[in-house]
Design an enzyme around this catalytic site. Structure first.
Site, PDB file in Angstrom:
ATOM      1  N   HIS A  75       2.134  -5.118 -25.191  1.00  0.00           N
ATOM      2  CA  HIS A  75       2.711  -4.027 -26.072  1.00  0.00           C
ATOM      3  C   HIS A  75       4.057  -3.819 -25.891  1.00  0.00           C
ATOM      4  CE1 HIS A  75       1.706  -0.226 -24.359  1.00  0.00           C
ATOM      5  NE2 HIS A  75       0.511  -0.928 -23.647  1.00  0.00           N
ATOM      6  N   ASP A  77       5.784  -0.803 -26.896  1.00  0.00           N
ATOM      7  CA  ASP A  77       6.044   0.378 -26.793  1.00  0.00           C
ATOM      8  C   ASP A  77       5.647   1.149 -25.305  1.00  0.00           C
ATOM      9  OD1 ASP A  77       3.381  -0.033 -27.836  1.00  0.00           O
ATOM     10  OD2 ASP A  77       3.323   2.069 -28.351  1.00  0.00           O
ATOM     11  N   ASP A 114       3.461   0.498 -18.024  1.00  0.00           N
ATOM     12  CA  ASP A 114       2.340   0.239 -19.244  1.00  0.00           C
ATOM     13  C   ASP A 114       3.358   0.260 -20.397  1.00  0.00           C
ATOM     14  OD1 ASP A 114       0.294   0.340 -21.026  1.00  0.00           O
ATOM     15  OD2 ASP A 114      -0.095   2.337 -20.676  1.00  0.00           O
ATOM     16  N   GLU A 144       1.266   0.440 -29.989  1.00  0.00           N
ATOM     17  CA  GLU A 144       0.060   0.373 -29.247  1.00  0.00           C
ATOM     18  C   GLU A 144      -0.551   1.604 -28.886  1.00  0.00           C
ATOM     19  OE1 GLU A 144      -3.208   0.230 -25.869  1.00  0.00           O
ATOM     20  OE2 GLU A 144      -1.016   0.973 -25.869  1.00  0.00           O
ATOM     21  N   GLU A 145       0.512   2.292 -28.415  1.00  0.00           N
ATOM     22  CA  GLU A 145      -0.135   3.653 -27.776  1.00  0.00           C
ATOM     23  C   GLU A 145      -0.307   4.867 -28.761  1.00  0.00           C
ATOM     24  OE1 GLU A 145      -0.385   3.904 -24.797  1.00  0.00           O
ATOM     25  OE2 GLU A 145       0.723   2.596 -23.485  1.00  0.00           O
ATOM     26  N   ASP A 168      -2.485  -5.818 -20.173  1.00  0.00           N
ATOM     27  CA  ASP A 168      -2.307  -4.673 -20.270  1.00  0.00           C
ATOM     28  C   ASP A 168      -3.630  -3.965 -19.412  1.00  0.00           C
ATOM     29  OD1 ASP A 168      -1.327  -2.085 -21.219  1.00  0.00           O
ATOM     30  OD2 ASP A 168      -2.385  -2.064 -22.957  1.00  0.00           O
ATOM     31  N   HIS A 458       0.801   7.125 -18.319  1.00  0.00           N
ATOM     32  CA  HIS A 458       0.863   8.258 -19.192  1.00  0.00           C
ATOM     33  C   HIS A 458       1.218   9.587 -18.876  1.00  0.00           C
ATOM     34  CE1 HIS A 458      -1.873   5.885 -22.219  1.00  0.00           C
ATOM     35  NE2 HIS A 458      -0.929   5.106 -21.707  1.00  0.00           N
TER      36      HIS A 458
END
Length: 487
Positions: A75, A77, A114, A144-145, A168, A458
């Site tokens: 992904h 983003d 990520d 995705e996030e 991922d 994150h």
């Protein structure tokens, strides 16, 4: 050492380029333009769907034309988190990477490995002229996030491969064959602003210094949640019949990140200042003891602040405090099918004061069992409904049921053993992946997910282990040599 000095050079070259392109969720336009330029530069077929998903195709190398088409997927983003003292505009500024011994991290922000490292591997494969492979399609999804909206929007026929390799995952040596589904639950409180009282002294209480982390992959670690800690203390004030007003509150940011920081402004009678400080000192000692093994840098600070214009009416403030105290957070249940796998969890992600005198609480639930996902979402909803809030749920996304008999899983396992002379771990993951959504449109897909080692994703502590990128890249190349012949 610079990131571009690392090996394999081609992977790190593209990872570096990716870090220079801003790509917050739902704002991937600059990354889409970068991918379009890349495809044109390398004379590769490219297509884009209405959502902004990109598919770049590369023909097989000579002698491999009869192999099954493989879809690589990552992904675009990234989660955009930064420390309070870091000045960074995620919509404009590049990520500043730092090579630190065996790891790479960013300067006060999330790194974006990520899933930037997954994208880098795809681009390296597309750009290479010395990799043996059959027909390849590289899929780059958007958003995705914050909702998996790119994967949800994928239409039948956009990709043609029957094998999908999701890039991922975050632990080298682990190959994933399933993941949890998820759902968001939001609660909205309406309050009346009341003119601030002149007989009060005002204080800001901050919870900070927590690691935060991924609300799926790291929920089992028992990391501190700043929202829970803050409201535990506010509940203690209520329980002790302290006369205080709650003027403002703010905590956490993203539904899929464990809250690292939270703060509230309260108004106290002058004579209550010292008793509250004593309560806070005792409470802080308890929190430090509870989190000494996982969040040893936690801090809870109470400092004087200016008198605000208003406070939240006491009835609503009391309901918010009770609901936040009661709302579950963390692991709800462990899997009975796969030892050590979290089956069901919930994350008390954020609390924000919004326009029109509202307070919005964001939570997210995950489970590998659909009925348990609904159960915990309903549990969270009931908590806030009892407190008089308006509750809504997101559409959610499906899990990816494990398939131990997957042919590509067997090939991945055999090639890993051949390369590294040890067996990989075959697992399911509690974090959400896009694979379940792909299966809804492409039920024939044979899928696995694998990646290099990352920690504290994150959060601004996110880091990527350098040596595992080379191991993972070697595994990808070996796996491509053993893709089966098309039937």
């Amino acid at each position: 050492m610079n990131i571009t000095d690392l090996k394999p050079e081609i992977v790190w070259k593209y990872f570096h380029e990716i870090t220079q392109v801003p790509r917050p969720s739902k704002k991937e336009g600059k990354m889409i333009a970068y991918l379009e330029h890349f495809a044109a530069q390398h004379h590769l077929a490219i297509k884009k769907d209405a959502a902004g998903n990109i598919l770049i195709s590369k023909p097989a190398t000579p002698g491999m034309e009869n192999r099954e088409t493989v879809v690589f997927q990552a992904h675009m983003d990234m989660v955009c988190e930064k420390n309070n003292d870091t000045k960074h505009d995620f919509e404009k500024d590049p990520i500043e990477t730092i090579v630190d011994g065996d790891w790479i991290h960013a300067n006060g922000t999330t790194l974006g490995a990520d899933n930037g490292i997954g994208m880098a591997a795809e681009l390296a494969l597309l750009a290479s002229d010395d990799v043996e492979h059959g027909p390849v399609e590289c899929l780059f999804t958007v958003d995705e996030e914050t909702g998996l909206t790119g994967a949800k929007a994928i239409q039948e026929g956009f990709m043609t491969g029957h094998i999908l390799l999701n890039l991922d995952s975050e632990d080298e040596g682990q190959i994933f064959m399933g993941c949890a589904g998820g759902k968001d639950t939001q609660a909205l409180f309406h309050y009346q602003p009341v003119e601030a009282l002149a007989d009060r002294q005002y204080f800001r209480i901050d919870v900070k210094g927590l690691n935060g982390g991924h609300s799926g992959g790291e929920i089992h670690k028992g990391l501190g949640n700043a929202n829970k800690i803050l409201f535990r203390f506010l509940y203690i004030l209520k329980k002790n019949h302290t006369d205080f007003t709650l003027c403002s509150v703010d905590g956490g940011n993203l539904r899929n990140a464990i809250a690292r920081e939270a703060h509230a402004v309260i108004g106290l009678l002058p004579e209550d200042k010292e008793p509250v400080r004593i309560l806070l000192n005792h409470f802080t000692a308890d929190i430090e003891n509870e989190l000494k093994h996982v969040d040893k840098n936690v801090r809870i600070v109470m400092e004087s602040t200016d008198q605000p214009a208003t406070y939240i009416d006491n009835d609503t403030a009391g309901k918010v405090i009770l609901a936040m105290q009661a709302c579950p957070h963390g692991v709800i249940g462990m899997s009975h099918d796969i030892e050590g796998l979290v089956e069901t969890s919930t994350n008390l992600a954020s609390i924000k004061m919004k326009e029109n005198n509202t307070i919005l609480v964001g939570t997210s639930q995950r489970s590998s069992i659909e009925s348990c996902k609904e159960m915990v979402a309903n549990q969270v909803a009931a908590t806030f409904l009892l407190a008089g809030a308006e509750v809504t749920h997101g559409d959610g996304y499906p899990g990816w049921a494990p398939n131990p008999d997957s042919p590509i899983l067997k090939i991945a396992q055999e090639t890993y053993e051949k390369l590294f002379h040890k067996q990989p771990q075959i697992m399911a993951i509690h974090a959400g992946l896009e694979c379940g959504l792909f299966l809804e449109k492409y039920p024939h897909l044979d899928m696995i997910s694998f990646g290099p080692t990352m920690r504290d994703v994150h959060s601004p502590n996110e880091r990527l282990e350098i040596k595992t990128v080379g191991m993972w890249w070697s595994h990808i190349l070996e796996l491509l040599k053993h893709i089966p012949v098309r039937k």
